[in-house]
Motif scaffolding. Structure first.
Motif, short mmCIF file in Angstrom:
data_model
loop_
_atom_site.label_atom_id
_atom_site.label_comp_id
_atom_site.label_asym_id
_atom_site.label_seq_id
_atom_site.Cartn_x
_atom_site.Cartn_y
_atom_site.Cartn_z
N VAL A 1 0.84 -1.04 0.10
CA VAL A 1 0.14 0.09 0.01
C VAL A 1 0.85 1.18 0.01
O VAL A 1 1.59 1.47 0.83
N GLY A 2 0.95 2.12 -1.10
CA GLY A 2 1.72 3.05 -1.04
C GLY A 2 1.40 4.20 -2.15
O GLY A 2 0.30 4.06 -2.78
N THR A 3 1.93 5.38 -2.38
CA THR A 3 1.83 6.06 -3.18
C THR A 3 2.20 5.73 -4.60
O THR A 3 2.62 4.45 -4.83
N VAL A 4 1.59 6.45 -5.78
CA VAL A 4 1.95 6.09 -7.10
C VAL A 4 3.72 5.84 -7.19
O VAL A 4 4.08 4.72 -7.78
N ASP A 5 4.23 6.61 -7.08
CA ASP A 5 5.63 6.73 -7.02
C ASP A 5 6.23 5.45 -6.15
O ASP A 5 7.12 4.89 -6.78
N GLU A 6 5.96 5.17 -5.01
CA GLU A 6 6.19 3.86 -4.26
C GLU A 6 5.68 2.82 -5.04
O GLU A 6 6.86 1.83 -4.89
N VAL A 7 4.59 2.68 -5.72
CA VAL A 7 4.31 1.52 -6.49
C VAL A 7 5.21 1.22 -7.55
O VAL A 7 5.67 0.06 -7.81
N ARG A 8 5.55 2.41 -8.38
CA ARG A 8 6.27 2.17 -9.59
C ARG A 8 7.88 1.80 -9.16
O ARG A 8 8.27 1.07 -9.91
N ALA A 9 8.27 2.14 -7.96
CA ALA A 9 9.60 2.20 -7.55
C ALA A 9 9.97 0.92 -6.85
O ALA A 9 11.14 0.46 -6.74
N THR A 10 8.75 0.03 -6.50
CA THR A 10 8.99 -1.31 -5.66
C THR A 10 10.07 -2.12 -6.40
O THR A 10 9.95 -2.36 -7.81
N ASP A 11 10.68 -2.86 -5.73
CA ASP A 11 11.23 -4.00 -6.26
C ASP A 11 10.52 -5.33 -6.04
O ASP A 11 11.17 -6.37 -6.49
N ASN A 12 9.55 -5.32 -5.78
CA ASN A 12 8.53 -6.58 -5.65
C ASN A 12 8.49 -7.25 -7.11
O ASN A 12 7.67 -6.36 -7.99
N GLU A 13 8.75 -8.25 -7.21
CA GLU A 13 8.84 -9.10 -8.69
C GLU A 13 7.26 -9.08 -8.98
O GLU A 13 6.97 -8.73 -10.35
N ARG A 14 6.47 -9.42 -8.37
CA ARG A 14 5.11 -9.83 -8.65
C ARG A 14 4.38 -8.50 -9.05
O ARG A 14 3.58 -8.62 -9.99
N ILE A 15 4.74 -7.47 -8.26
CA ILE A 15 4.03 -6.03 -8.73
C ILE A 15 4.60 -5.56 -10.05
O ILE A 15 3.92 -5.02 -10.85
N GLN A 16 6.10 -5.93 -10.29
CA GLN A 16 6.84 -5.29 -11.57
C GLN A 16 5.98 -6.22 -12.89
O GLN A 16 5.95 -5.69 -13.64
N ASN A 17 5.74 -7.42 -12.46
CA ASN A 17 5.36 -8.18 -13.39
C ASN A 17 3.79 -7.81 -13.73
O ASN A 17 3.48 -7.67 -15.18
N LEU A 18 3.13 -7.34 -12.85
CA LEU A 18 1.77 -6.76 -12.95
C LEU A 18 1.82 -5.44 -13.84
O LEU A 18 1.08 -5.10 -14.86
N LEU A 19 2.71 -4.88 -13.55
CA LEU A 19 2.85 -3.12 -13.81
C LEU A 19 3.47 -3.15 -15.22
O LEU A 19 3.19 -2.52 -16.36
N ASN A 20 4.26 -4.39 -15.72
CA ASN A 20 4.84 -4.41 -17.08
C ASN A 20 4.22 -5.66 -17.86
O ASN A 20 4.61 -5.82 -18.78
N ARG A 21 3.12 -6.21 -17.26
CA ARG A 21 2.32 -7.02 -18.06
C ARG A 21 3.05 -8.43 -18.59
O ARG A 21 3.07 -8.77 -19.62
N ARG A 22 4.08 -8.57 -17.64
CA ARG A 22 4.69 -9.91 -17.83
C ARG A 22 4.07 -11.10 -17.07
O ARG A 22 3.58 -11.26 -16.13
N THR A 23 4.03 -12.14 -18.00
CA THR A 23 2.98 -13.30 -17.56
C THR A 23 4.11 -14.12 -16.61
O THR A 23 5.47 -14.21 -16.66
N GLU A 24 3.30 -14.93 -15.68
CA GLU A 24 4.22 -15.63 -14.75
C GLU A 24 3.92 -16.94 -15.21
O GLU A 24 4.36 -17.90 -14.22
#
Length: 281
Positions: free
Chosen positions: A240-263
């Motif tokens: 749970v965070g601001t837009v900038d915090e979500v964009r900058a997170t190193d959480n792989e699952r979140i980055q997969n969601l943001l970049n539309r990468r399939t798991e």
């Protein structure tokens, strides 16, 4: 445009003068039958903010929304809205509490046999004893807020997709709720209309001081309207965070969601052929 002029025209998110919590979720567990969907969710939504709840399919977004609305009873944990425990208060208290909550459903949920104005007046007819002329005035005022002035006599079948969404917003805010819940507000709309809906959400927050909870899978919309974002994954909150915090997170699952990468593992064609041959031996 020089830098100072650019800064003068840049959108500035309002600071929370009163950071009171209007929605508080604690250790929320929810089941469908034997299957556990939400696994001990903790979440706070502040007064006057837009909280976006996002995640992939099956993440638990709809289940969380339905629990916040009181449509689904939790297995354990609590949901407090405006200081009241939604699932432990009496039916009468819950009805009164819901008068302070507005809901804009994904498909609009307008009654096809009623005009736009009649649809928007429904909450007033249900929950107040106002005379009809007063209800009409209040409904028309909200139509002006969502830029539907002049369309009160149209039937839902005569409306475009964007107009249906606006009518749903007008009905949701006709009683000036403290908290507004929006389910996929820009789903199925073209980019221009979706952008207009985003602008409407921001204007409702700024002009009416509402706390707005938006469930969406539209990343562009989420990043544009959110003060904070709650990212769900398989019934758990990843961040749970601001837009900038979500964009900058190193959480792989979140980055997969943001970049539309399939798991999901994609089967190699040669391996598939070997498996097929082995199965026929």
């Amino acid at each position: 445009m020089n830098q100072s002029a650019h800064q003068a025209h840049a959108y500035i998110r309002p600071q929370f003068v009163d950071p009171r919590t209007v929605v508080e979720v604690k250790k929320l567990v929810t089941h469908y039958g034997a299957r556990e969907i939400l696994h001990g969710i903790d979440l706070e939504i502040r007064e006057g903010e837009v909280m976006v709840i996002m995640g992939g399919s099956g993440s638990g977004k709809s289940t969380l929304l339905n629990t916040l609305l009181g449509l689904l009873h939790p297995t354990s944990g609590s949901v407090r809205i405006l200081g009241q425990d939604l699932h432990s208060i009496s039916d009468v208290q819950r009805t009164k509490l819901r008068q302070k909550m507005g809901v804009a459903f994904q498909g609009g949920a307008l009654f096809s046999s009623l005009s736009v104005l009649e649809n928007i007046m429904l909450p007033l007819r249900e929950h107040t004893r106002l005379d009809v002329s007063t209800m009409r005035i209040m409904a028309r005022l909200k139509m002006q807020v969502v830029n539907l002035d002049g369309f009160e006599n149209l039937m839902p079948a005569e409306l475009s997709g964007g107009m249906i969404k606006r009518a749903a917003f007008a009905r949701a805010i006709v009683m000036d709720p403290r908290v507004l819940f929006c389910d996929e507000p820009s789903a199925g709309l073209d980019p221009v209309v979706a952008s207009a809906i985003d602008d409407l959400i921001l204007s409702l927050r700024d002009a009416m001081g509402m706390s707005i909870v938006v469930v969406t899978h539209e990343l562009e919309s989420a990043f544009r309207i959110a003060d904070r974002i709650c990212v769900l994954d398989k019934g758990n909150i990843l961040l749970v965070g601001t837009v900038d915090e979500v964009r900058a997170t190193d959480n792989e699952r979140i980055q997969n969601l943001l970049n539309r990468r399939t798991e999901e593992k994609i089967l190699d064609p040669d391996q598939y052929l070997r498996n097929l041959t082995a199965a026929n031996d």
